[in-house]
Design an enzyme around this catalytic site. Structure first.
Site, PDB file in Angstrom:
ATOM      1  N   ARG A   1      39.192 -12.950 -95.873  1.00 47.38           N
ATOM      2  CA  ARG A   1      38.394 -11.613 -96.233  1.00 47.38           C
ATOM      3  C   ARG A   1      38.064 -10.952 -94.912  1.00 47.38           C
ATOM      4  O   ARG A   1      38.127 -11.710 -93.772  1.00 47.38           O
ATOM      5  CB  ARG A   1      37.205 -11.856 -96.915  1.00 47.38           C
TER       6      ARG A   1
ATOM      7  N   ASP B   1      23.757 -22.703-102.687  1.00 46.56           N
ATOM      8  CA  ASP B   1      23.495 -21.135-102.273  1.00 46.56           C
ATOM      9  C   ASP B   1      22.124 -21.305-101.433  1.00 46.56           C
ATOM     10  O   ASP B   1      21.440 -22.134-101.736  1.00 46.56           O
ATOM     11  CB  ASP B   1      23.431 -20.430-103.651  1.00 46.56           C
TER      12      ASP B   1
ATOM     13  N   GLU C   1      37.891 -13.421 -91.283  1.00 42.06           N
ATOM     14  CA  GLU C   1      37.661 -14.750 -91.421  1.00 42.06           C
ATOM     15  C   GLU C   1      38.794 -15.519 -91.972  1.00 42.06           C
ATOM     16  O   GLU C   1      39.496 -15.241 -92.906  1.00 42.06           O
ATOM     17  CB  GLU C   1      36.749 -14.952 -92.625  1.00 42.06           C
TER      18      GLU C   1
ATOM     19  N   ARG D   1      33.310 -10.137-116.263  1.00 43.08           N
ATOM     20  CA  ARG D   1      32.541  -9.304-117.361  1.00 43.08           C
ATOM     21  C   ARG D   1      33.477  -8.436-117.892  1.00 43.08           C
ATOM     22  O   ARG D   1      34.445  -7.989-117.313  1.00 43.08           O
ATOM     23  CB  ARG D   1      31.678  -8.470-116.354  1.00 43.08           C
TER      24      ARG D   1
ATOM     25  N   ARG E   1      31.071 -20.001-110.029  1.00 38.08           N
ATOM     26  CA  ARG E   1      30.141 -19.131-109.497  1.00 38.08           C
ATOM     27  C   ARG E   1      30.432 -17.778-109.907  1.00 38.08           C
ATOM     28  O   ARG E   1      29.504 -16.889-109.563  1.00 38.08           O
ATOM     29  CB  ARG E   1      30.194 -19.460-107.780  1.00 38.08           C
TER      30      ARG E   1
ATOM     31  N   ARG F   1      35.231 -27.520 -94.808  1.00 37.03           N
ATOM     32  CA  ARG F   1      35.975 -26.396 -94.209  1.00 37.03           C
ATOM     33  C   ARG F   1      35.088 -25.690 -92.939  1.00 37.03           C
ATOM     34  O   ARG F   1      34.007 -25.546 -93.286  1.00 37.03           O
ATOM     35  CB  ARG F   1      36.455 -25.072 -95.259  1.00 37.03           C
TER      36      ARG F   1
ATOM     37  N   TYR G   1      27.712 -27.661-102.310  1.00 37.97           N
ATOM     38  CA  TYR G   1      28.241 -26.411-102.160  1.00 37.97           C
ATOM     39  C   TYR G   1      26.979 -25.583-102.737  1.00 37.97           C
ATOM     40  O   TYR G   1      26.762 -25.000-103.940  1.00 37.97           O
ATOM     41  CB  TYR G   1      29.134 -25.804-103.006  1.00 37.97           C
TER      42      TYR G   1
HETATM   43  N1  UDP Z   1      37.771 -16.775-105.125  1.00 32.88           N
HETATM   44  C1  UDP Z   1      39.006 -16.627-105.180  1.00 32.88           C
HETATM   45  N2  UDP Z   1      39.411 -15.204-104.862  1.00 32.88           N
HETATM   46  C2  UDP Z   1      38.406 -14.413-104.654  1.00 32.88           C
HETATM   47  C3  UDP Z   1      37.064 -14.480-104.574  1.00 32.88           C
HETATM   48  C4  UDP Z   1      36.911 -15.973-104.927  1.00 32.88           C
HETATM   49  O1  UDP Z   1      39.938 -17.093-105.402  1.00 32.88           O
HETATM   50  O2  UDP Z   1      38.876 -13.191-104.283  1.00 32.88           O
HETATM   51  C5  UDP Z   1      37.611 -18.391-105.510  1.00 32.88           C
HETATM   52  C6  UDP Z   1      37.786 -19.151-104.143  1.00 32.88           C
HETATM   53  O3  UDP Z   1      38.141 -20.356-104.640  1.00 32.88           O
HETATM   54  C7  UDP Z   1      36.317 -19.180-103.850  1.00 32.88           C
HETATM   55  C8  UDP Z   1      35.568 -19.412-105.066  1.00 32.88           C
HETATM   56  O4  UDP Z   1      36.169 -18.274-105.785  1.00 32.88           O
HETATM   57  O5  UDP Z   1      36.132 -20.558-102.734  1.00 32.88           O
HETATM   58  C9  UDP Z   1      33.897 -18.883-104.814  1.00 32.88           C
HETATM   59  O6  UDP Z   1      34.009 -17.708-104.257  1.00 32.88           O
HETATM   60  P1  UDP Z   1      32.628 -16.926-103.395  1.00 32.88           P
HETATM   61  O7  UDP Z   1      32.847 -15.529-103.254  1.00 32.88           O
HETATM   62  O8  UDP Z   1      31.342 -17.477-104.142  1.00 32.88           O
HETATM   63  O9  UDP Z   1      32.962 -17.806-102.108  1.00 32.88           O
HETATM   64  P2  UDP Z   1      31.764 -17.723-100.748  1.00 32.88           P
HETATM   65  O10 UDP Z   1      31.268 -16.426-100.615  1.00 32.88           O
HETATM   66  O11 UDP Z   1      30.722 -18.844-101.032  1.00 32.88           O
HETATM   67  O12 UDP Z   1      32.915 -18.199 -99.558  1.00 32.88           O
END
Ligand code: UDP
Length: 377
Positions: free
Chosen positions: A287, A358, A308, A181, A177, A253, A356
């Site tokens: 986060r 979007d 969170e 870059r 996902r 989760r 999962y």
């Molecule tokens: N992920 C991570 N560190 C980060 C951001 C994402 O390890 O700082 C990994 C983690 O496994 C997460 C996945 O990448 O579940 C997908 O991240 P995304 O930000 O897409 O998650 P969402 O916003 O759907 O919770």
């Protein structure tokens, strides 16, 4: 049977259930939408805080992004969107780095001043683990794309907190996902269309549901004999619950939120961005969201933040994320096989299909299912 005599039930007033209901309603079908919660919009429900006017994404930040022009047009039909680019920061051992991993992140982390090509070569030659050609696990995917040091700093701890599992047991798709870059582009998503509804997702879903052919019933739980009262059911709840957990509980989760309002010392700007990820395993939350930065076109003197926490989801918790295993799941296979036998029920959405998804994919699949059904009439 004429279209009007066909009664359809949509279980769940989130994006999936609402889009299906509206599509069918627009084709003349009477649709009942039920939701066990007291509000519509599922986990994209948001509300303005009455004291500050700040729009709070109560169940976590939701950014609508898609590369499908038709889906973008669809959601814009029901709400006004403002362009919004998500720029996430990561806190790692007290340092703030840019996310997703981009040229700035690589230079910050390794204390270098690489050009794009130099950074690419550095990762390819020095760090990337050799021999992983088709990564199956999240760990392999990370090692292959960014190497061990960045994996351990950015992904390992965060992933263990988020999923309660080791990255080697999770599928590579979760990390796919996120882009990597070799430019300074720090837009979290790569889609052509990205935005947030100016009045929030609740209004978007409200507008989708606003049809004389739709009857909405909140605080209403699905009962197994409901299926006999309708010609068809679209079920967007947990698939394991539909079958009374007969093959066992599927892992999800849930998130717990700690909201901090201005009275609790948060005036002004708390972190300077909408989302700060805390990648260290020792920090208990994943986060912090600072909601006003999700609407940069608005001006607010106060601020509201949310921490969170991710946890295993019990039967009475709100499920957010289906937990997927790198090797697949026998239990899920059993539920899917069982679901295919239910000719009058279609299982839809993140929870109904245990995927999962979007928001844009949820909308796109919902439209697909609605039209598939309409063709059978
Ligand atoms: N992920 C991570 N560190 C980060 C951001 C994402 O390890 O700082 C990994 C983690 O496994 C997460 C996945 O990448 O579940 C997908 O991240 P995304 O930000 O897409 O998650 P969402 O916003 O759907 O919770």
């Amino acid at each position: 049977m004429s279209t009007k005599n066909r009664k359809v039930l949509c279980v769940g007033a989130g994006l999936t259930g609402s889009v299906i209901a509206r599509e069918l309603a627009d084709h003349g079908l009477p649709v009942t939408v039920i939701d066990e919660r007291e509000h519509i919009a599922g986990n994209c429900w948001c509300q303005r805080n009455p004291h500050t006017g700040i729009l709070v994404h109560a169940y976590g930040p939701h950014i609508f992004h898609t590369s499908d022009e038709k889906i973008w047009e669809y959601v814009n039909r029901y709400a006004e969107f403002r362009p919004y680019l998500h720029r996430v920061k990561a806190s790692i051992e007290g340092r703030i780095c840019s996310l997703p991993i981009n040229l700035l992140t690589i230079n910050q982390f390794f204390d270098k001043s690489f050009t794009p090509l130099e950074a690419q070569k550095f990762l390819e030659n020095v760090l990337a683990e050799p021999g992983i050609t088709a990564p199956v696990s999240l760990e392999d995917q990370a090692l292959r794309s960014v190497g061990r040091d960045l994996y351990e700093a950015f992904f390992k701890g965060y992933t263990i907190k988020q999923w309660g599992m080791h990255p080697r047991d999770l599928p590579a798709s979760i990390l796919k996902r996120l882009p990597v870059r070799f430019s300074f582009d720090d837009n979290y998503f790569s889609d052509a269309y990205q935005g947030i509804p100016t009045k929030g997702y609740t209004e978007l879903v409200q507008n989708i549901l606003s049809s004389s052919n739709i009857q909405l019933k909140l605080n209403t739980r699905y009962k197994s004999n409901d299926v006999e009262k309708y010609n068809h059911v679209f079920y967007s709840g947990r698939i394991d619950r539909y079958f009374d957990y007969k093959f066992g509980q599927l892992p999800y989760r849930t998130l717990k939120f700690e909201h901090f309002y201005p009275a609790e010392h948060l005036d002004g700007d708390f972190q300077g961005c909408a989302q700060m990820n805390f990648c260290d395993k020792e920090v208990p939350y994943t986060r912090i969201i600072e909601h006003k930065h999700l609407a940069p076109w608005e001006k607010h003197e106060n601020t509201i933040t949310t921490r969170e926490f991710s946890q295993a989801c019990g039967q009475n918790d709100i499920p957010f994320y289906p937990v997927l295993h790198a090797g697949g799941s026998d239990i899920l296979d059993q539920y899917i096989a069982e679901s295919k036998k239910q000719i009058r029920t279609t299982f839809v959405g993140r929870l109904g299909t245990h995927q999962y998804l979007d928001m844009d994919v949820a909308v796109s699949r919902a439209l697909l299912e609605a039209h598939r059904f309409l063709k059978t009439l």
